[in-house]
Design an enzyme around this catalytic site. Sequence first.
Site, PDB file in Angstrom:
ATOM      1  N   HIS A 129     -53.780  -6.443 -28.868  1.00 52.06           N
ATOM      2  CA  HIS A 129     -54.231  -5.104 -29.256  1.00 52.06           C
ATOM      3  C   HIS A 129     -54.627  -4.323 -28.008  1.00 52.06           C
ATOM      4  CE1 HIS A 129     -58.519  -6.061 -28.722  1.00 52.06           C
ATOM      5  NE2 HIS A 129     -58.374  -7.128 -29.513  1.00 52.06           N
ATOM      6  N   CYS A 141     -58.580 -12.288 -28.750  1.00 56.94           N
ATOM      7  CA  CYS A 141     -57.266 -11.666 -28.675  1.00 56.94           C
ATOM      8  C   CYS A 141     -56.846 -11.451 -27.219  1.00 56.94           C
ATOM      9  CB  CYS A 141     -57.293 -10.318 -29.393  1.00 56.94           C
ATOM     10  SG  CYS A 141     -57.660 -10.447 -31.161  1.00 56.94           S
TER      11      CYS A 141
END
Length: 167
Positions: A129, A141
Amino acid sequence: MEIVVSPEGWIDWGAGRRRCALGKGGVRPDKREGDGATPAGRFPLRRALYRPDHGPAPATALPCAAIAPEDGWGDDPADPAAYNRPVRLPHPARHERMWRDDALYDLVIVIGHNDDPPVPGLGSAVFVHLARPDWGPTEGCVALTRADMLELLAAAAPGDALVVMQP
């Protein structure tokens, strides 16, 4: 194509190396829910998601869908039917909101981490992301600048994989 992530915070594909943010818990081969670690391993790129009120659909060969305010992602190990799966909000169990007040999920690549099938407790909502402006760590992430994410999406295709190297 393989997109290679180093535990030092670099991501390589195509002709260049770019900076990326990783989990506050470092990179671990034994990822667990809530540890803040980015999982080490090879993960297929599943699909792209984007926030349509913050820009058009990105150019990509990956399957791509718009997110909506009622979209979430199940991250409660006590809710095995929804764990590490998209959910519709409101959702009774713990979840991640995909429609965020910050820009982090304006562009997302869903990777094949703990999804075939998901095992409760082994980590959920691990995505590629957008990075925070200060390059702060993620909850597990891999995060990129908007420009780098758009470049990656344009180069990505079904069958490609994110390879996160172990420390």
